[in-house]
Design a protein around this motif. Structure first.
Motif, PDB file in Angstrom:
ATOM      1  N   UNK A  39       0.838  -1.191   0.000  1.00 30.48           N
ATOM      2  CA  UNK A  39       0.000   0.000   0.000  1.00 30.48           C
ATOM      3  C   UNK A  39       0.882   1.254   0.000  1.00 30.48           C
ATOM      4  N   UNK A  40       0.673   2.128  -0.969  1.00 32.45           N
ATOM      5  CA  UNK A  40       1.355   3.423  -0.986  1.00 32.45           C
ATOM      6  C   UNK A  40       0.529   4.380  -0.131  1.00 32.45           C
ATOM      7  N   UNK A  41       0.717   4.270   1.171  1.00 33.11           N
ATOM      8  CA  UNK A  41      -0.112   5.009   2.110  1.00 33.11           C
ATOM      9  C   UNK A  41       0.413   6.381   2.456  1.00 33.11           C
ATOM     10  N   UNK A  42      -0.158   6.947   3.514  1.00 33.88           N
ATOM     11  CA  UNK A  42       0.196   8.302   3.927  1.00 33.88           C
ATOM     12  C   UNK A  42       0.185   8.388   5.449  1.00 33.88           C
ATOM     13  N   UNK A  43       1.281   8.870   6.010  1.00 37.17           N
ATOM     14  CA  UNK A  43       1.397   9.126   7.442  1.00 37.17           C
ATOM     15  C   UNK A  43       1.391  10.632   7.652  1.00 37.17           C
TER      16      UNK A  43
ATOM     17  N   UNK B  70      13.051   2.982  -0.998  1.00 41.79           N
ATOM     18  CA  UNK B  70      12.341   3.135  -2.278  1.00 41.79           C
ATOM     19  C   UNK B  70      10.836   2.916  -2.121  1.00 41.79           C
ATOM     20  N   UNK B  71      10.335   3.287  -0.957  1.00 45.38           N
ATOM     21  CA  UNK B  71       8.907   3.182  -0.678  1.00 45.38           C
ATOM     22  C   UNK B  71       8.212   4.461  -1.124  1.00 45.38           C
ATOM     23  N   UNK B  72       6.974   4.326  -1.581  1.00 43.86           N
ATOM     24  CA  UNK B  72       6.191   5.489  -1.988  1.00 43.86           C
ATOM     25  C   UNK B  72       5.161   5.875  -0.925  1.00 43.86           C
ATOM     26  N   UNK B  73       5.421   5.478   0.299  1.00 40.49           N
ATOM     27  CA  UNK B  73       4.599   5.922   1.422  1.00 40.49           C
ATOM     28  C   UNK B  73       4.955   7.377   1.712  1.00 40.49           C
TER      29      UNK B  73
ATOM     30  N   UNK C   8       2.351  10.725  -6.531  1.00 38.04           N
ATOM     31  CA  UNK C   8       3.782  11.029  -6.645  1.00 38.04           C
ATOM     32  C   UNK C   8       4.179  12.302  -5.918  1.00 38.04           C
ATOM     33  N   UNK C   9       3.232  12.926  -5.229  1.00 33.06           N
ATOM     34  CA  UNK C   9       3.450  14.230  -4.621  1.00 33.06           C
ATOM     35  C   UNK C   9       3.181  14.164  -3.125  1.00 33.06           C
TER      36      UNK C   9
END
Length: 552
Positions: free
Chosen positions: A427-431, A473-476, A527-528
């Protein structure tokens, strides 16, 4: 979430450096929102072409040939604007130059030009705008287009005076805010700090290399910055975005750009920058509103700590209204149950989970329940926080421990558990860490001296996590959201009566303003990421009274 630009329709905005790049994109966005925009730049032909392009939009664009390095030009431009367009409501200080030069063997004229445009020209334009706003009783807005290099020096070849000029802009934004606070007008000031964007400011030597990074969304475009300006202007009159720092999730381009003239001690080529890239806001602009999209989070799981009251409560409400499955963690289960009932008919759903953030076992059990009953975690809002009335010179060890256990250790444990789950489920999540302005500058607040230390730790944890995820190289994504004083239960009871009038007079922001910021941050494309978002009241006169009270 709909952010309104209605109050700016038909008002005058001045945009410097408007002939290309970020300035042109900002000018276009403001004209589309119905503003009367005066575009200042040296290249009149480009301004004229932009005016023709925008001729059928809701607002109007007026080209004003101006060399920002010359005071006379700036003064004449502002004189023309006041005489022909009317009082100034918005100033966007976008004009900036790079200049290829070193410090050890540099060109004095290049140094002068950088300082004349990036610092002195900005100061002169700001002074003229504020003079006009005060004369006309306008509660306007000044936006400095700053840079990440205005907060941390980066490795960029032959551009060593540029970061100095941007550090100056950072200081100018804050000193102006404090100056305006003393003068008591309600003029806002915002520093918007991106990394490099695909504009003409880059030396030609990098153009070809940057092309693929732009295509791969590793470097963002000028229009994305314009969207950020619209967001900043869309906030309510008593709320100002003090700092908006934005960058890309994927910064792998840094290691791909080679600088053959700069090597480290091991003889290896250095990358372009220590912290480079950019942000974008995925939004749809319709007439005078800016609509941010939360579609990709609908039906996904978000965890909000400290969800029983205040900011956490407001964030939980906002996310449920956006269609998310929200797990609300807090000690006061009765309040969580009441909130779940209140939100029962909304698009999403709230699940109450009794959790003491000072206890690791509680946190781990809460995440275990979420994973088993709700599904993979996509969002974590680390909101839980405590102050504790105590000093350093004669403090209570248990209060110190509780402050650190909740604000630092509990946050770290929750973050670890969320990231483990996100990585396990790809999961490309968000903290999002709900930080504080006290995490960036120590403030005079009586008997809460460990609180600021805990929030400084949160600032560091956000950045070290960003760097750690980058190396993996995580997109989190990771965001630090730093409010000024908010009307919540975190204030000691001793201040409640005194603060009441300031809350009524909109001198302290509401939890809902922070929840709006969270929705904005989550609305950016994959990506932002918004690295830092600082939100505070325009009028903070209450702070002097609180300081006075602390001495009694």
């Amino acid at each position: 979430m709909v952010l309104s630009m209605e109050r700016w329709v038909g008002r005058v905005a001045v945009v410097t450096g408007a002939s290309s790049g970020i300035g042109a994109a900002i000018a276009e966005a403001l004209v589309e929102q119905g503003l009367i925009v005066a575009g200042l730049a040296r290249r009149k032909d480009r301004l004229d072409a932009l005016a023709q392009k925008l001729s059928n939009k809701q607002g109007t664009f007026h080209p004003v040939k101006t060399d920002i390095s010359k005071e006379e030009d700036i003064l004449n431009a502002f004189k023309w604007i006041k005489e022909n367009l009317g009082p100034i409501h918005v100033l966007v200080n976008n004009a900036g130059v790079f200049g290829k030069t070193t410090l050890a063997d540099g060109d004095t004229e290049i140094w002068k030009n950088i300082l004349d445009v990036n610092v002195l020209g900005l100061c002169i334009a700001t002074r003229e705008a504020i003079r006009d706003m005060r004369e006309n009783n306008v509660d306007g807005h000044i936006i400095h287009i700053n840079s990440v290099t205005g907060h941390q020096v980066t490795t960029f070849p032959n551009a060593n005076l540029y970061p100095a000029s941007k550090f100056a802009v950072t200081a100018l934004a804050e000193t102006l805010r404090l100056e305006l606070l003393n003068l008591k007008p309600k003029i806002k000031i915002t520093s918007l700090s991106p990394g490099p964007v695909d504009t003409e400011i880059f030396p030609d030597v990098f153009k070809e290399q940057f092309k693929k990074f732009v295509e791969n969304k590793q470097i963002i475009e000028a229009e994305n910055v314009a969207d950020g300006v619209v967001y900043v202007l869309s906030t309510p009159p008593h709320v100002q975005i003090q700092e908006l720092t934005i960058r890309s999730v994927d910064e792998s381009f840094r290691s791909e750009i080679r600088l053959p003239t700069r090597r480290n001690q091991e003889g290896l080529d250095l990358g372009l920058s220590e912290q480079i890239s950019r942000y974008s806001v995925y939004c749809e602009v319709k007439k005078n509103t800016m609509v941010l999209s939360m579609d990709r989070w609908v039906g996904k799981v978000a965890i909000v700590t400290g969800a029983s009251s205040g900011i956490g409560h407001a964030i939980a409400v906002a996310l449920v209204e956006q269609g998310l499955i929200v797990a609300g963690l807090a000690r006061r289960k009765n309040r969580l149950d009441a909130l779940a009932k209140e939100l029962s008919n909304k698009k999403g759903k709230l699940h109450p989970i009794k959790t003491d953030m000072t206890k690791e076992e509680d946190i781990i059990n809460a995440f275990k329940w979420v994973k088993e009953n709700l599904g993979p975690v996509h969002i974590l809002i680390n909101n839980a926080g405590v102050t504790g009335s105590t000093s350093l010179a004669d403090g209570d060890t248990e209060i110190w421990k509780n402050t650190l256990n909740v604000n630092v250790l509990g946050l770290s444990i929750a973050t670890r558990e969320a990231i483990r789950d996100m990585r396990a489920n790809k999961v490309d999540g968000h903290i999002i860490h709900i930080n504080s302005i006290a995490g960036h500058q120590v403030t005079k607040f009586p008997d809460a001296n460990v609180y600021s230390a805990s929030k400084f730790a949160v600032t560091a944890l956000a950045e070290t996590l960003r760097l750690e995820l980058l190396s993996l190289k995580s997109k989190i994504k990771i965001t630090s959201l730093s409010p000024g004083p908010v009307d919540t239960e975190i204030f000691p009871d001793i201040y409640k009566e005194r603060l009441k009038k300031f809350i009524e007079e909109k001198q302290i922001i509401e939890p809902e303003n922070i929840a709006d910021g969270v929705v904005y941050v989550l609305s950016t494309p994959p990506h932002v990421q918004i690295q830092e978002l600082t939100i505070r009241s325009v009028d903070e006169s209450f702070r002097s009274e609180a300081a006075t009270y602390s001495s009694k």
